[in-house]
Design a protein around this motif. Structure first.
Motif, PDB file in Angstrom:
ATOM      1  N   GLN A   1       1.175  -1.334   0.064  1.00  0.00           N
ATOM      2  CA  GLN A   1      -0.053  -0.332  -0.184  1.00  0.00           C
ATOM      3  C   GLN A   1       1.365   1.266  -0.017  1.00  0.00           C
ATOM      4  O   GLN A   1       0.311   1.841  -0.662  1.00  0.00           O
ATOM      5  N   ILE A   2       1.837   1.319   1.028  1.00  0.00           N
ATOM      6  CA  ILE A   2       2.750   2.503   0.950  1.00  0.00           C
ATOM      7  C   ILE A   2       3.806   2.604  -0.818  1.00  0.00           C
ATOM      8  O   ILE A   2       3.612   4.139  -1.085  1.00  0.00           O
ATOM      9  N   ALA A   3       4.119   1.841  -0.554  1.00  0.00           N
ATOM     10  CA  ALA A   3       5.029   1.689  -1.962  1.00  0.00           C
ATOM     11  C   ALA A   3       3.925   2.030  -3.479  1.00  0.00           C
ATOM     12  O   ALA A   3       4.335   2.778  -3.805  1.00  0.00           O
ATOM     13  N   ARG A   4       2.507   1.372  -3.884  1.00  0.00           N
ATOM     14  CA  ARG A   4       1.869   1.938  -4.516  1.00  0.00           C
ATOM     15  C   ARG A   4       1.332   3.735  -4.633  1.00  0.00           C
ATOM     16  O   ARG A   4       1.632   4.247  -5.724  1.00  0.00           O
ATOM     17  N   SER A   5       1.357   3.924  -2.942  1.00  0.00           N
ATOM     18  CA  SER A   5       0.154   5.368  -3.016  1.00  0.00           C
ATOM     19  C   SER A   5       1.790   6.672  -3.064  1.00  0.00           C
ATOM     20  O   SER A   5       1.288   7.206  -3.800  1.00  0.00           O
ATOM     21  N   GLU A   6       2.704   5.685  -2.673  1.00  0.00           N
ATOM     22  CA  GLU A   6       3.593   6.828  -2.059  1.00  0.00           C
ATOM     23  C   GLU A   6       4.195   7.234  -3.280  1.00  0.00           C
ATOM     24  O   GLU A   6       5.042   8.405  -3.954  1.00  0.00           O
ATOM     25  N   THR A   7       4.120   5.845  -4.359  1.00  0.00           N
ATOM     26  CA  THR A   7       5.355   6.376  -5.896  1.00  0.00           C
ATOM     27  C   THR A   7       4.463   7.390  -6.673  1.00  0.00           C
ATOM     28  O   THR A   7       4.081   7.778  -7.208  1.00  0.00           O
ATOM     29  N   THR A   8       3.200   7.018  -7.030  1.00  0.00           N
ATOM     30  CA  THR A   8       2.051   7.692  -7.216  1.00  0.00           C
ATOM     31  C   THR A   8       2.154   8.779  -6.821  1.00  0.00           C
ATOM     32  O   THR A   8       2.074  10.020  -7.670  1.00  0.00           O
TER      33      THR A   8
ATOM     34  N   THR B   1      -5.950   5.412  -0.463  1.00  0.00           N
ATOM     35  CA  THR B   1      -5.081   4.277  -0.343  1.00  0.00           C
ATOM     36  C   THR B   1      -4.957   3.431  -2.256  1.00  0.00           C
ATOM     37  O   THR B   1      -5.883   2.717  -2.249  1.00  0.00           O
ATOM     38  N   ASN B   2      -3.428   2.275  -2.479  1.00  0.00           N
ATOM     39  CA  ASN B   2      -3.352   1.935  -3.654  1.00  0.00           C
ATOM     40  C   ASN B   2      -4.172   2.200  -4.501  1.00  0.00           C
ATOM     41  O   ASN B   2      -4.278   2.115  -5.535  1.00  0.00           O
ATOM     42  N   CYS B   3      -4.066   3.810  -5.446  1.00  0.00           N
ATOM     43  CA  CYS B   3      -4.721   4.652  -6.075  1.00  0.00           C
ATOM     44  C   CYS B   3      -4.071   4.193  -7.246  1.00  0.00           C
ATOM     45  O   CYS B   3      -2.335   4.546  -6.773  1.00  0.00           O
ATOM     46  N   ARG B   4      -4.009   4.310  -8.486  1.00  0.00           N
ATOM     47  CA  ARG B   4      -3.449   3.836 -10.138  1.00  0.00           C
ATOM     48  C   ARG B   4      -3.045   4.679 -10.477  1.00  0.00           C
ATOM     49  O   ARG B   4      -3.040   4.725 -12.013  1.00  0.00           O
ATOM     50  N   CYS B   5      -4.265   5.499 -10.609  1.00  0.00           N
ATOM     51  CA  CYS B   5      -3.908   6.922 -11.562  1.00  0.00           C
ATOM     52  C   CYS B   5      -2.977   8.074 -11.738  1.00  0.00           C
ATOM     53  O   CYS B   5      -2.325   7.159 -10.686  1.00  0.00           O
ATOM     54  N   SER B   6      -3.307   8.456 -12.369  1.00  0.00           N
ATOM     55  CA  SER B   6      -1.759   9.591 -13.595  1.00  0.00           C
ATOM     56  C   SER B   6      -2.469  10.708 -13.996  1.00  0.00           C
ATOM     57  O   SER B   6      -3.972  10.511 -14.126  1.00  0.00           O
ATOM     58  N   ILE B   7      -1.514  11.568 -14.077  1.00  0.00           N
ATOM     59  CA  ILE B   7      -2.195  12.556 -14.821  1.00  0.00           C
ATOM     60  C   ILE B   7      -0.595  13.189 -16.002  1.00  0.00           C
ATOM     61  O   ILE B   7       0.119  12.218 -16.025  1.00  0.00           O
TER      62      ILE B   7
ATOM     63  N   CYS C   1     -12.078   7.245  -9.360  1.00  0.00           N
ATOM     64  CA  CYS C   1     -11.776   7.313 -10.003  1.00  0.00           C
ATOM     65  C   CYS C   1     -11.987   7.046 -11.466  1.00  0.00           C
ATOM     66  O   CYS C   1     -11.535   7.767 -12.286  1.00  0.00           O
ATOM     67  N   GLU C   2     -12.679   6.254 -11.446  1.00  0.00           N
ATOM     68  CA  GLU C   2     -13.645   5.672 -13.064  1.00  0.00           C
ATOM     69  C   GLU C   2     -14.139   6.889 -13.548  1.00  0.00           C
ATOM     70  O   GLU C   2     -14.169   7.856 -14.462  1.00  0.00           O
ATOM     71  N   SER C   3     -15.127   7.815 -12.431  1.00  0.00           N
ATOM     72  CA  SER C   3     -15.767   9.551 -13.057  1.00  0.00           C
ATOM     73  C   SER C   3     -14.664  10.775 -13.266  1.00  0.00           C
ATOM     74  O   SER C   3     -14.966  11.409 -13.869  1.00  0.00           O
ATOM     75  N   LEU C   4     -13.467  10.161 -12.215  1.00  0.00           N
ATOM     76  CA  LEU C   4     -12.051  11.595 -13.133  1.00  0.00           C
ATOM     77  C   LEU C   4     -11.658  11.340 -14.105  1.00  0.00           C
ATOM     78  O   LEU C   4     -11.023  12.139 -15.018  1.00  0.00           O
TER      79      LEU C   4
END
Length: 171
Positions: A99-106, A159-165, A139-142
């Protein structure tokens, strides 16, 4: 890519990791990270970004060197209890490294991206959701929404969000 990476590394160096850092002993008992553990996390993330490590590789390093504990809900100086009077568990230690790895890298990638985009004169960004079975409705709506870079909320929004910009280039 080198400039983008430099902005991410600068962000990692300067970030306070407010959502993860314990501000006192009680928050540390609730599972937040000590200053020493935040420093270890910072080093792991810097090396992970520099080496292009996978989320799983970064998570394994976090598990080995940071050793996060179970995370409990904590508010106003005390543990939050459930209906039976038990401390409310938010995350098990065995899942926290990932969770930390995914959320913090994102999160750090988003912050570094904004600095990079602004340096290139970009004024708008587009939200990009990682669409699939695990995509949450928010996330789907964004997905595809365009925002002024100065006012944009950035991934991760949970937490665990996989979105980007991505930058929006007009004209």
């Amino acid at each position: 890519y080198g400039e983008y990476l430099a902005f991410i590394l600068q962000t990692v160096n300067n970030d306070e990791f407010k959502d993860l850092a314990a501000s006192d002993i009680m928050e540390a008992k609730a599972g937040k990270l000590s200053t020493e553990k935040i420093d270890k996390l910072r080093d792991i993330l810097k090396n992970g970004f520099k080496e292009g490590s996978s989320i799983n590789d970064i998570a394994q390093e976090i598990a080995k060197k940071v050793k996060p504990k179970d995370l409990y809900k904590f508010a106003e100086g005390k543990f939050v209890l459930d209906e039976e009077g038990n401390k409310m568990l938010l995350a098990l230690a065995e899942n926290r490294s990932l969770q930390i790895a995914r959320s913090e890298t994102t999160r750090l990638s988003s912050l570094g991206s904004v600095k990079h985009f602004e340096n290139q004169g970009v004024t708008e960004i587009k939200w990009v959701a990682s669409l699939g079975d695990r995509t949450c409705p928010i996330c789907e709506s964004l997905n595809g929404q365009v925002y002024e870079i100065a006012n944009a909320e950035l991934p991760p929004i949970h937490t665990n969000c996989r979105c980007s910009i991505t930058p929006v280039i007009r004209g």
